[in-house]
Design an enzyme around this catalytic site. Structure first.
Site, PDB file in Angstrom:
ATOM      1  N   THR A 291       0.795  -1.229   0.000  1.00  0.00           N
ATOM      2  CA  THR A 291       0.000   0.000   0.000  1.00  0.00           C
ATOM      3  C   THR A 291       0.827   1.278   0.000  1.00  0.00           C
ATOM      4  OG1 THR A 291      -0.189  -0.058   2.420  1.00  0.00           O
ATOM      5  CG2 THR A 291      -1.949  -1.124   1.146  1.00  0.00           C
TER       6      THR A 291
ATOM      7  N   ILE B 149       8.010   1.004  -1.037  1.00  0.00           N
ATOM      8  CA  ILE B 149       8.605   0.052  -1.968  1.00  0.00           C
ATOM      9  C   ILE B 149       7.561  -0.922  -2.503  1.00  0.00           C
ATOM     10  CG2 ILE B 149      10.237  -1.873  -2.122  1.00  0.00           C
ATOM     11  CD1 ILE B 149      11.979  -0.286  -0.064  1.00  0.00           C
TER      12      ILE B 149
ATOM     13  N   SER C 129      17.424  -5.814   4.298  1.00  0.00           N
ATOM     14  CA  SER C 129      17.845  -4.427   4.514  1.00  0.00           C
ATOM     15  C   SER C 129      19.358  -4.399   4.644  1.00  0.00           C
ATOM     16  CB  SER C 129      17.201  -3.889   5.799  1.00  0.00           C
ATOM     17  OG  SER C 129      17.816  -2.685   6.208  1.00  0.00           O
TER      18      SER C 129
ATOM     19  N   TYR D  67      15.169  -4.758  14.877  1.00  0.00           N
ATOM     20  CA  TYR D  67      14.849  -4.712  13.450  1.00  0.00           C
ATOM     21  C   TYR D  67      15.982  -5.330  12.628  1.00  0.00           C
ATOM     22  CZ  TYR D  67      14.010  -2.741   8.797  1.00  0.00           C
ATOM     23  OH  TYR D  67      13.823  -2.566   7.442  1.00  0.00           O
TER      24      TYR D  67
END
Length: 250
Positions: A16, A19, A138, A151
């Protein structure tokens, strides 16, 4: 338009914004039928309108196994198989060691690790032999970032999923690769950096550390995803493709 994905069926989770949205747009532009997911119906509706063409929105939280089942039920109602799966849904918040709560840990791992694991595993009956799976990792998978350890750990796990799953899926010739964006100009990043002038200042500082001299754009990450998904990458398997302006290489 080259129509490289003409009549292919593509699933993009977390489609939505940022990326995911840029990638869904790119797949549709190349002729694919695309399914996107998002947790909020209003954002999902807006994304479907922005993408246009052959796109279907399915509301769901990919950390919830029932929502993953509903996604694939929706795909199966229209198509017999999936050609490309982009397991992109994820996110994170800053928390330095000493201030990490159990809730922070569980939420981050549920979204970024559990969600990706079961998004791929539950897709297996629908994935075409020879399909392409792309995971969003990432640059934090290989580099340290203050207050971002949880994360970063989830993204290192994602990178290692790709290494192992190519062995589990080799008899079906399903390729699994990870794309690792660097600093990318998205709404999520702005929120992470505090929004407004604070976010812009942080991005300017980070841009000064990137050999390319700027932050990335979602459309640039999307192009890398489409490459990994395409026949042009037919002998690319298990890699971590950094799309970061060179930052991870110095």
């Amino acid at each position: 338009m080259a129509n490289k994905f003409q009549d292919k069926v593509v699933v993009v989770t977390g489609g939505t914004s940022g990326i995911g949205l840029a990638t869904a747009k790119a797949f549709v532009a190349e002729g694919a039928s695309v399914f996107i997911t998002g947790r909020r119906q209003d954002a999902l509706d807006a994304a479907v309108k922005a993408i246009g063409g052959r796109v279907t929105g399915v509301r769901g939280d990919m950390s919830q196994l029932g929502d993953i089942d509903r996604l694939y039920d929706a795909v199966q109602q229209r198509h017999a198989q999936i050609d490309v799966l982009f397991a992109n849904a994820g996110g994170g918040e800053m928390a330095p060691l000493g201030a990490i709560s159990e809730e922070h840990y569980e939420k981050t791992f549920a979204t970024n690790v559990k969600g990706v694991l079961f998004t791929v595993q539950k897709a297996l009956p629908l994935l075409k032999d020879g399909a392409s799976v792309i995971l969003t990792s990432s640059t934090t998978s290989i580099s340290g970032t203050p207050a971002f350890s949880v994360y970063s750990a989830t993204k290192a796990a994602i990178r290692n999923f790709a290494r192992n799953w190519i062995l589990d899926l080799k008899d079906r010739h399903i390729r699994v690769n990870a794309v690792s964006p660097g600093v990318t100009d998205t709404a999520g990043l702005n929120e992470l950096f505090g929004g407004g002038e604070q976010a812009e200042g942080t991005k300017d500082y980070l841009a000064s550390l990137i050999p390319a001299g700027r932050v990335g754009q979602p459309e640039e990450i999307a192009k890398a995803v489409l490459f990994l998904a395409s026949d042009d990458a037919s002998f690319v398997n298990g890699v971590e493709l950094f799309v970061d302006g060179g930052q991870a290489q110095i």
